[in-house]
Motif scaffolding. Structure first.
Motif, PDB file in Angstrom:
ATOM      1  N   TYR A 116     -13.346  -3.909   0.313  1.00 16.69           N
ATOM      2  CA  TYR A 116     -13.310  -3.407  -1.399  1.00 16.69           C
ATOM      3  C   TYR A 116     -12.400  -2.060  -0.460  1.00 16.69           C
ATOM      4  O   TYR A 116     -11.044  -1.601  -1.853  1.00 16.69           O
ATOM      5  N   LEU A 117     -12.547  -1.477   0.992  1.00 16.82           N
ATOM      6  CA  LEU A 117     -11.904  -0.072   1.189  1.00 16.82           C
ATOM      7  C   LEU A 117     -10.540  -0.389   1.385  1.00 16.82           C
ATOM      8  O   LEU A 117      -9.227  -0.017   0.866  1.00 16.82           O
ATOM      9  N   ALA A 118     -10.341  -2.077   1.085  1.00 16.52           N
ATOM     10  CA  ALA A 118      -8.759  -2.338   1.396  1.00 16.52           C
ATOM     11  C   ALA A 118      -8.069  -2.910   0.458  1.00 16.52           C
ATOM     12  O   ALA A 118      -6.589  -2.294   0.002  1.00 16.52           O
ATOM     13  N   ALA A 119      -9.058  -2.859  -0.327  1.00 19.24           N
ATOM     14  CA  ALA A 119      -8.159  -3.114  -2.122  1.00 19.24           C
ATOM     15  C   ALA A 119      -8.400  -1.819  -2.904  1.00 19.24           C
ATOM     16  O   ALA A 119      -6.846  -1.567  -3.050  1.00 19.24           O
ATOM     17  N   ALA A 120      -8.717  -0.941  -2.537  1.00 19.15           N
ATOM     18  CA  ALA A 120      -8.164   0.228  -2.877  1.00 19.15           C
ATOM     19  C   ALA A 120      -7.102   1.202  -1.710  1.00 19.15           C
ATOM     20  O   ALA A 120      -6.335   1.735  -2.503  1.00 19.15           O
ATOM     21  N   ASN A 121      -7.168   1.428  -0.440  1.00 17.71           N
ATOM     22  CA  ASN A 121      -6.379   1.787   0.016  1.00 17.71           C
ATOM     23  C   ASN A 121      -4.738   1.248  -0.159  1.00 17.71           C
ATOM     24  O   ASN A 121      -3.315   1.453  -0.369  1.00 17.71           O
ATOM     25  N   LEU A 122      -5.045  -0.371  -0.824  1.00 19.77           N
ATOM     26  CA  LEU A 122      -4.145  -1.107  -0.461  1.00 19.77           C
ATOM     27  C   LEU A 122      -2.910  -0.359  -2.861  1.00 19.77           C
ATOM     28  O   LEU A 122      -1.819  -0.245  -2.284  1.00 19.77           O
ATOM     29  N   ARG A 123      -4.203   0.224  -3.326  1.00 18.63           N
ATOM     30  CA  ARG A 123      -3.608   0.819  -4.815  1.00 18.63           C
ATOM     31  C   ARG A 123      -3.151   2.229  -4.182  1.00 18.63           C
ATOM     32  O   ARG A 123      -2.256   1.973  -5.166  1.00 18.63           O
ATOM     33  N   ALA A 124      -4.160   3.022  -3.351  1.00 19.76           N
ATOM     34  CA  ALA A 124      -3.468   4.159  -3.627  1.00 19.76           C
ATOM     35  C   ALA A 124      -1.591   4.405  -2.306  1.00 19.76           C
ATOM     36  O   ALA A 124      -1.232   5.524  -2.545  1.00 19.76           O
ATOM     37  N   ASN A 125      -1.449   3.290  -1.795  1.00 21.52           N
ATOM     38  CA  ASN A 125      -0.790   3.539  -0.364  1.00 21.52           C
ATOM     39  C   ASN A 125       0.155   2.351  -1.662  1.00 21.52           C
ATOM     40  O   ASN A 125       0.857   1.261  -0.547  1.00 21.52           O
ATOM     41  N   ALA A 126       0.593   1.713  -2.413  1.00 19.79           N
ATOM     42  CA  ALA A 126       1.580   0.978  -3.240  1.00 19.79           C
ATOM     43  C   ALA A 126       3.079   1.684  -2.641  1.00 19.79           C
ATOM     44  O   ALA A 126       3.680   0.410  -2.174  1.00 19.79           O
ATOM     45  N   ARG A 127       3.330   2.341  -2.798  1.00 20.38           N
ATOM     46  CA  ARG A 127       4.339   3.337  -2.462  1.00 20.38           C
ATOM     47  C   ARG A 127       4.568   2.991  -1.174  1.00 20.38           C
ATOM     48  O   ARG A 127       5.249   2.750  -0.323  1.00 20.38           O
ATOM     49  N   GLY A 128       3.530   3.434  -0.248  1.00 21.16           N
ATOM     50  CA  GLY A 128       4.157   4.013   1.187  1.00 21.16           C
ATOM     51  C   GLY A 128       3.912   2.174   2.370  1.00 21.16           C
ATOM     52  O   GLY A 128       4.693   2.274   3.196  1.00 21.16           O
ATOM     53  N   MET A 129       3.713   1.291   0.668  1.00 23.10           N
ATOM     54  CA  MET A 129       4.257  -0.370   1.503  1.00 23.10           C
ATOM     55  C   MET A 129       5.563  -0.894   1.392  1.00 23.10           C
ATOM     56  O   MET A 129       5.573  -1.868   1.442  1.00 23.10           O
ATOM     57  N   VAL A 130       6.459  -0.253   0.561  1.00 18.88           N
ATOM     58  CA  VAL A 130       7.038  -0.613   0.196  1.00 18.88           C
ATOM     59  C   VAL A 130       8.335  -1.094   0.954  1.00 18.88           C
ATOM     60  O   VAL A 130       8.140  -2.511   1.316  1.00 18.88           O
ATOM     61  N   ALA A 131       8.283  -0.113   2.415  1.00 16.95           N
ATOM     62  CA  ALA A 131       9.038  -0.782   3.293  1.00 16.95           C
ATOM     63  C   ALA A 131       8.746  -2.203   4.357  1.00 16.95           C
ATOM     64  O   ALA A 131       9.714  -2.542   4.932  1.00 16.95           O
ATOM     65  N   VAL A 132       7.572  -2.025   4.145  1.00 18.84           N
ATOM     66  CA  VAL A 132       6.427  -3.022   4.483  1.00 18.84           C
ATOM     67  C   VAL A 132       7.017  -4.507   4.093  1.00 18.84           C
ATOM     68  O   VAL A 132       7.137  -5.289   4.270  1.00 18.84           O
ATOM     69  N   LEU A 133       7.061  -4.612   2.494  1.00 16.71           N
ATOM     70  CA  LEU A 133       6.508  -5.826   1.972  1.00 16.71           C
ATOM     71  C   LEU A 133       7.805  -5.355   2.093  1.00 16.71           C
ATOM     72  O   LEU A 133       8.613  -7.223   1.601  1.00 16.71           O
ATOM     73  N   THR A 134       8.875  -5.050   1.929  1.00 17.93           N
ATOM     74  CA  THR A 134      10.591  -6.088   1.473  1.00 17.93           C
ATOM     75  C   THR A 134      10.824  -6.263   3.050  1.00 17.93           C
ATOM     76  O   THR A 134      11.628  -7.278   3.617  1.00 17.93           O
ATOM     77  N   ALA A 135      10.178  -6.076   4.223  1.00 23.84           N
ATOM     78  CA  ALA A 135      11.219  -6.399   5.581  1.00 23.84           C
ATOM     79  C   ALA A 135       9.842  -7.711   5.875  1.00 23.84           C
ATOM     80  O   ALA A 135      11.118  -9.217   6.052  1.00 23.84           O
ATOM     81  N   LEU A 136       9.149  -8.141   5.195  1.00 22.62           N
ATOM     82  CA  LEU A 136       8.563  -9.113   5.022  1.00 22.62           C
ATOM     83  C   LEU A 136       8.695 -10.997   4.113  1.00 22.62           C
ATOM     84  O   LEU A 136       9.319 -11.780   4.696  1.00 22.62           O
ATOM     85  N   VAL A 137       9.818  -9.851   3.195  1.00 17.65           N
ATOM     86  CA  VAL A 137      10.161 -10.702   2.242  1.00 17.65           C
ATOM     87  C   VAL A 137      11.433 -10.580   3.019  1.00 17.65           C
ATOM     88  O   VAL A 137      11.558 -12.019   2.187  1.00 17.65           O
TER      89      VAL A 137
END
Length: 840
Positions: A478-499
């Motif tokens: 539950y905490l993980a899902a909340a963090n992913l929603r709240a930090n959606a923009r902060g994880m942009v670089a991580v998603l891009t690098a993995l993709v």
């Protein structure tokens, strides 16, 4: 601002380390590419046997008119696969030019020592010895057909002296010769040993009567060399030949030097194009994430009256100080890597041993400028949002996660995705290198679109995965899902690098697998003959006739490998071709003919693959205009269209069409179909031809596979380097993101969350983000790979080795988890109250 920037670097070493690593690695990759290009531009080979000439006249390139753009006609220059030549009459015309002492025609004859077939050697007429000049060091010049003069390399390797006898294979036959003398010349070094026949003997051995490979011009001692060269060039231009002077004489003396120069320019340029795009993605993501993690610092500076311009200048100064330091590490690393690649290219015979890595200053300057521009532009864009807000809002803006992004960002991302989808249709409508270029563009547009839309993708994925995360990891999920929603923009670089890692690596790596597989499968499936007579020194046409006379031989087909130049919509290009004797060919090879018949193949006709016909706009019965390997233009009627172009070449000609237009004038192999029990007579056939052997066609297909593996090494290297850089960026970004959560994780622990729950929460977050990245990256790779394989080979479903794909998935998963778990464990070992008391 510069002093403040320096202090920031000093007190936030950890935060800037990730940016430094990304810049240094990017500089190393770009330096390697740039140095290959610079070395290629500077490499001309050695004048060698043309050292004494004022000019060399040759015709080794073909200039083809292309499309007209804005009233200007674009031209393509193609290096002739079969070397080309000049009319013998041109030598007499050049000899009449004022100031010219002699104009000597040079013939290059393929020579193989019978006792040492692995020694590369070339034969010439004795008159051409004056072009170096070669001088007799022992013995005398050749004066009879049975005499030769050899250079010191040949003599030392074979252990010969004047008066000794040796056998040479020329024209597919072995003949004895007496060594009349040994010669040498200052600076006449090359990849091959030199053998000199009498001029009359060389003319009879040359498969191109009435032509010279090159003409060397010797000037009078007191002549004005510039005036002589200008006059020679005017005469040569009038007969569509090219004049080479100075260092340009190297490619004329060493055709392999011209090929190596073109290869390094193309390879370095192509690698640089890929590398620049990867570096842009990686550096932009890393720099942007670094600025994002410092929102509190920047907000505080705004709150104490720092102006937006001052903050931007400070951020630019920080990166400006990092770029030279990163270049100081990356440039030497690139120099070392280029030296290693050069050695590997030589060992695989991509470039001659004389190719050396030259330059460096120009390449280093270009790399420093490119990396600096990318880094400064990235930090400028990343700083705009933080520096634009009012001072009173700065700390509030830093305390919460800002919005997902602007409308312009969303629209631009959607446009990129739409453009990538539109390229699918374009890639299917074209083929060859153009299709590959369009597919690469499609790949980058997909990744760019995903990078721009990543905030919305992350938030949507978090909402979609929330039930799964809660079901598997409970409260931590539950905490993980909340963090992913709240930090959606902060994880942009991580998603891009993995993709980027999965999409790029999966596409380019498996594309090479598909091209190699198509060639081997088509060659194996289309080979009806059980045996092949192969000759290391070539086979005369009589070998095919001899094979047909053997009892039990059902059919025999002589095959001559070559390349031809075909026009295209954008540029002309050389394509693989074969010349065959069509008598009985339906029993020895199956090209997968779809229309027409190979039985109609004559010296004035041609058969082409369906993919090449589509690319050139040829239909059955059309007149195909193309150039043979030596630049001779021909117009041939298309009498057959076939499918197996990868296995047998895109163009199939009658052997008669190639007569006098290949370097050796010989066949490479004879495919033989026998009745049961007739194999024993073939061994006697092989003994009639020097350096010949009979092998089964399965062995022939295996040799093709090994050759493709060698040629595919360079593409593998490209993928390994660039995908490795993307993987490094992904790890870099993941570590940055994990270490930036120091205060967040400490706050959770002070609120009562246990270490185990924190670890499970991080695991759940990473599993969700990794799952989304793998799904998107796999989808991009699948679409891109399917599209290009369909365009290039006609296969609707690409070949993807299960082990290869599992390796990419496993490596990405291991990277993602390791780069997150290790920093998190490090943070959890520190008491939470201590982390709350230090700066963010």
């Amino acid at each position: 601002m510069l002093r403040l920037a320096a202090q920031m670097l000093r007190f936030r070493k950890g935060g800037f380390a990730a940016t430094f690593v990304a810049l240094a690695a990017g500089a190393a990759v770009l330096m390697t590419c740039a140095l290959l290009v610079e070395s290629g531009r500077r490499y001309h080979g050695e004048p060698g046997r043309f050292g004494a000439t004022a000019a060399v006249v040759a015709d080794h390139e073909l200039r083809v008119a292309g499309p007209t753009v804005f009233g200007e006609t674009e031209y393509t220059t193609v290096t002739l696969p079969e070397r080309g030549g000049v009319e013998a009459a041109l030598a007499s015309k050049l000899a009449e030019v004022p100031g010219v002492a002699r104009a000597v025609g040079d013939r290059v004859i393929t020579v193989t020592p019978t006792a040492a077939p692995d020694l590369p050697a070339a034969g010439h007429g004795w008159a051409s010895a004056a072009l170096a000049p070669y001088r007799i060091v022992s013995g005398a010049p050749p004066r009879a057909d049975g005499e030769i003069a050899v250079d010191a390399r040949f003599a030392d390797h074979m252990g010969l002296a004047p008066g000794d006898r040796t056998d040479l294979i020329t024209g597919g036959e072995s003949r004895p010769y007496r060594v009349s003398g040994v010669v040498e010349a200052d600076g006449a070094t090359g990849e091959r040993a030199e053998v000199f026949f009498t001029d009359a003997r060389a003319a009879r051995l040359d498969p191109h009567p009435g032509r010279f490979d090159t003409i060397g011009v010797l000037a009078e001692p007191d002549a004005d060399r510039s005036a002589v060269v200008d006059a020679v060039r005017r005469v040569a231009d009038g007969m569509d030949s090219t004049t080479y002077t100075g260092d340009e004489r190297g490619p004329a003396a060493q055709p392999e030097a011209a090929a190596a120069r073109a290869f390094t320019l193309q390879a370095g340029g192509a690698f640089a194009g890929y590398a620049v795009m990867i570096v842009v993605f990686v550096v932009a993501g890393t720099v942007g994430l670094s600025v994002r993690h410092r929102r509190r610092d920047l907000a505080l500076l705004r709150a104490v009256a720092a102006t937006p311009g001052q903050l931007r200048r400070m951020l630019l100064a920080e990166v400006g100080l990092l770029v030279p330091a990163a270049a100081a590490v990356g440039v030497p690393a690139g120099l070392f890597a280029t030296g290693y690649i050069r050695d590997e290219l030589v060992s695989r015979e991509f470039v001659p041993d004389g190719f050396i890595v030259r330059g460096g200053v120009l390449s280093a300057t270009a790399v420093l400028g490119a990396v600096g521009v990318v880094a400064l532009l990235s930090v400028w864009i990343a700083s705009l949002r933080v520096t634009r807000i009012r001072p009173t809002e700065a700390l509030g803006e830093a305390a919460v996660e800002p919005g997902l992004g602007s409308r312009a960002r969303a629209v631009t991302g959607l446009v990129c995705l739409a453009s990538a989808v539109s390229l699918i249709g374009l890639t299917r409508a074209i083929d060859g290198q153009t299709a590959m270029g369009a597919a690469v563009g499609m790949l980058y547009l997909f990744v760019l679109g995903i990078a721009l839309l990543a905030p919305w993708i992350n938030q949507g994925a978090a909402r979609l995965l929330a039930p799964v995360l809660r079901g598997v990891w409970g409260d931590s999920g539950y905490l993980a899902a909340a963090n992913l929603r709240a930090n959606a923009r902060g994880m942009v670089a991580v998603l891009t690098a993995l993709v980027l890692s999965v999409g790029f690596g999966g596409t380019v790596w498996f594309l090479q697998d598909n091209l190699q597989r198509q060639t081997v499968v088509q060659s194996r499936d289309g080979m009806l003959a059980q045996h092949a007579l192969t000759g290391a020194a070539g086979l005369p046409a009589s070998a095919t006739a001899e094979a047909r006379r053997i009892p039990g031989v059902l059919a025999a087909t002589g095959v001559r490998r070559t390349s031809v130049v075909v026009p295209g919509d954008l540029e002309a290009q050389a394509v693989v071709a074969q010349g065959i004797d069509p008598v009985g060919v339906e029993r020895t090879m199956d090209l997968g003919v779809r229309s027409g018949s190979l039985a109609a193949l004559r010296p004035d006709t041609v058969a082409v693959s369906t993919s090449q016909a589509d690319a050139a706009g040829w239909r059955l019965g059309d007149e195909a205009e193309l150039w043979l390997g030596d630049g001779t233009p021909v117009a041939l009627r298309v009498v057959a269209l076939y499918e197996r172009g990868w296995g047998f070449g895109d163009v199939t000609l009658h052997t008669g069409t190639l007569a006098g237009h290949t370097v050796t004038g010989l066949d490479d192999q004879v495919l033989i179909r026998t009745a049961p029990g007739a194999d024993g007579a073939l061994a006697e056939l092989a003994r009639r031809y020097p350096a010949a052997a009979v092998v089964d066609t399965e062995t022939l297909t295996g040799d093709i596979a090994r050759d493709l593996a060698v040629s595919g090494w360079l593409n593998r290297l490209l993928v390994a380097v660039l995908a490795g850089y993307a993987v490094l960026a992904a790890a870099n970004t993941l570590v940055m993101a994990a270490l930036a959560r120091r205060r967040e994780l400490s706050l959770l622990r002070l609120a009562g969350v246990t270490r185990r729950q924190v670890r499970r929460m991080v695991h759940a977050e990473q599993a969700g983000l990794l799952g989304v990245s793998l799904a998107i990256g796999t989808a991009i790779a699948a679409v891109t790979l399917t599209t290009i394989v369909n365009a290039v080979s006609g296969e609707r479903v690409p070949y993807v080795p299960a082990v290869g794909w599992a390796t990419i998935i496993a490596a990405t998963t291991a990277l993602s988890l390791t780069a997150t778990i290790l920093p998190t464990n490090h943070l959890l070992r520190t008491p939470p109250i201590k982390d709350m008391s230090i700066r963010e």
